[in-house]
Design an enzyme around this catalytic site. Sequence first.
Site, PDB file in Angstrom:
ATOM      1  N   SER A 183      -3.446   1.522   5.850  1.00  0.00           N
ATOM      2  CA  SER A 183      -4.800   1.050   6.172  1.00  0.00           C
ATOM      3  C   SER A 183      -5.821   2.139   5.931  1.00  0.00           C
ATOM      4  O   SER A 183      -6.910   1.894   5.403  1.00  0.00           O
ATOM      5  CB  SER A 183      -4.860   0.565   7.624  1.00  0.00           C
TER       6      SER A 183
ATOM      7  N   SER B 204       5.121  -5.320   4.427  1.00  0.00           N
ATOM      8  CA  SER B 204       5.895  -6.088   3.441  1.00  0.00           C
ATOM      9  C   SER B 204       7.249  -5.456   3.142  1.00  0.00           C
ATOM     10  O   SER B 204       7.481  -4.967   2.053  1.00  0.00           O
ATOM     11  CB  SER B 204       5.077  -6.317   2.159  1.00  0.00           C
TER      12      SER B 204
END
EC number: 2.7.1.25
Lengths: 264, 639
Positions: free
Chosen positions: B471, B538
């Site tokens: 992020s 993921s």
Amino acid sequence: MDHLDELEAQSIYILREAFARLKKLALLWSLGKDSNVMIWLARKAFFGRVPFPALHVDTGKKFPEMYAFRDRFGKEWDLDLRVEPCPPIDAVDPTLPPAARSAARKTEGLKWALNKYGFDGLIAGIRRDEEATRAKERVFSPRGLEGEWDVRDQPPEFWDHFNASPPQGAHLRIHPILHWTEADIWAYTKREGIPIIPLYLAKDGKRYRSLGDQDITNPVASTASSIDEILDELDNTKIPERAGRALDHETEDAFERLRVAGYL
Amino acid sequence: MNMILPTASISATPNGTTRPQVRIVIVGHVDHGKSTLVGRLLHETGSLPDGKLEMLKAVSARRGMPFEWSFLLDALQTERDQGITIDTTQIRFRTRSRDVVLIDAPGHAEFLRNMITGASQADGAVLIIDALEGVRSQTRRHGYLLHLLGVKQVAVVVNKMDRVDFSADRFKEISDEISAHLIGLGVTPTAVVPISARDGDGVAEHTPRIGWYKGPTVVEALDALEPAPPLAELPLRLPVQAIYKFDDRRIVAGRIESGSLKAGDEIVIMPTGKIAKIKTVESWPVTPVNGPQGAGRSVGITLDRELFLERGDIIGHSGQSPRDTRRIRARIFWLHDKPLTTGEQILIRLGTKESRATVVAIEKAIDPGALSNEENTAIARNHVGEIDISLAQPVATDPYTDNPRTGRLVIEVNGRIAGGGLVLSVDAGRPAVPIDIVPVESALRPDERSARYHHNGAVIWLTGLPGSGKSTLARALERRLFSNGGSPILLDGDTFRAGLNSDLGFSPQDRTENIRRLAEVATHLARNGHIAIVAAVSPSTADRAAARRIADSAFREVYVATPAEVCETRDPKGHYAKARSGGLPSFTGITNDYQPPTGNELTIDTSNRSVSDATDAIERMLATTGILFDELTDLAANI
């Protein structure tokens, strides 16, 4: 669609299911008429290429013509060919009758190859009409951790829905031409122009109907020297295909014992 | 070299392959004489190989038994020892007009799953009944299952007539009872034949002992059964098995279950409702193939546009496509030891589609042997029932009465088929996706946007452990690209989970769906010229591969490969601490189910690089892989 078209379409469906649902596949190539058809079908299924290795579990005792065939078409067909050796005869169950024991080396060789590569699916060219225990097979046939086949507890398989989740460390045998007959194999070989090993054609009144190791495979009496003549012969003969395979005739259950232990 | 190579000409199909072939299953109660009938049939039609009769005599003698026909098929030792057929087997013979594949199925209740395995492949059936014992529960059960499996042609054989002195009355009694049962199920018997399989009466020939019977012999009855009707008349159904990209072609592969297709056809892909045209029908060794391809063919097609489609989708023609649904009502048979109960989580397979599902209701549960209604909260082993299923994903299907091929399903438990049945109705429970939707393209051309933003559209996929710095990097990259006049958009995994994906949990299936949605949104943005920066753990290679397939050439994968120890020390959201204390099951990092990428465009370890240094690296990668332009030259080119 004729009969051969139907067989072809069904086999391609099975091959594509195997490729879609298993992670690490290999195709067992024994160089005989059946596995050659199977490779041809795989090339059809995947538009010219075989997207997994072709495994030849080599006893070292095949006919020279078979090795020549392998070396040539392994390249021409662009196969990822893996030749795996078999252990010596001493490593095999001594209680088996001699020919079965010799054949069982292949089971051991297969186990070595499985351990080496970690395949979770092995595509094999067996047919139901070859032999009575093979008639009992599933299309996707689960094998135990040691490669063994539990004939009493086979999963249900219907409407072309296959069980494709082998337990950890175990594998599946996939049989894309289980529903073919010997005559189908020859008719298709002819239609598609698939090359063959000449040992199948009669010479001096004899030919091989089934090719295995030199020491345990015998030719049968025949005058069929072309595929057309083979098809005529099959139309009229009552001699079983594996008549020339010594191991089938040793004891009533020699073949079943081998198959339960993981043989093809 | 000594090999036989193909000759060019291919002649007509040889003998034995042009006759119609019918597959016939022989079912019935254990010991009613199935295997004996099969042995007898093979013998009487001259289909036994040389030496087989002698071998069977020898095997019988060795066991001190009278001659036993059933040893022919009951090849397994256990079968011979126990005198029962355990598994299905197949054997061939010829009648006057056709080739018959006989499927011998076990009668024992224990092996009902094997009987179903055999019967599901049959065009017709022979139901065998012992004249002395009459119709038994297993006879009724088999009759019911034949009906459920869609086997409509059933010839009934009343065996062991010698044991009832060839009594015409006894025959009529049994004939009436079984006919009433079958007709009640919607199956009319094609014949009811009295026989003695052991002695051969009525098998291939009428004998004086059954002189009162004027109908067909078993061989004649088999001769009258028809091969399965062609499915070519029904609407097109092509379930997608796989998409292959072995070369520059993107081939959609599958078997046509019904109908037919050809190049140029307009198709709709269900359940998404996307529309395309078939560009080519691919084949090997000759491609492309012309002319229509019909039901039964395994084919490969290419489409006229790049669409995301996947295994399990069903291709139909526009206006005739299957329904999409998340609710199905089905009539099923259950084979698993553990009864199927309301509320149970199961896996459904419909064609090549697999979906998690919940059993919402069990409407009926009956033992087809006893034909008694039972409680309706569970379906016991070898029983049948009607259930309502709610699916986790939309699927495309047809009611069984509309299409027998796409209207059937199996249920899997622990990786093994545990039951199966027919789709009775498709209750969409919400409006079906209108199939006449046509995607509307943007008013702007991609190069118009590129000229303004100085970049092409892209999906930058940042994957890595929680706390690896995804992020942070994504935000820095967003700021950098924006400062340079670009159009970056941040798609953060957690942000999406708070909104669009708030219905999803952390099971592997839900994670897959989470990634799919992220990828679809990101791809939409990329197609419209933006740079979508996705920051999502993921963990699954397969899910990321699916994302790459969706975004295709716009996809750039960045592996944020910060070591796990460093990630845990950082723990910006306190997740590691919580997971260590057991408060976060299925948290990636502690459970260590992260699968690192291979073939990613860039790898960054933030433990030894500054944020701006790492951002530089991503920017360079975007420049060298054709996303960012060299401003001066490319702007000039666009003027």
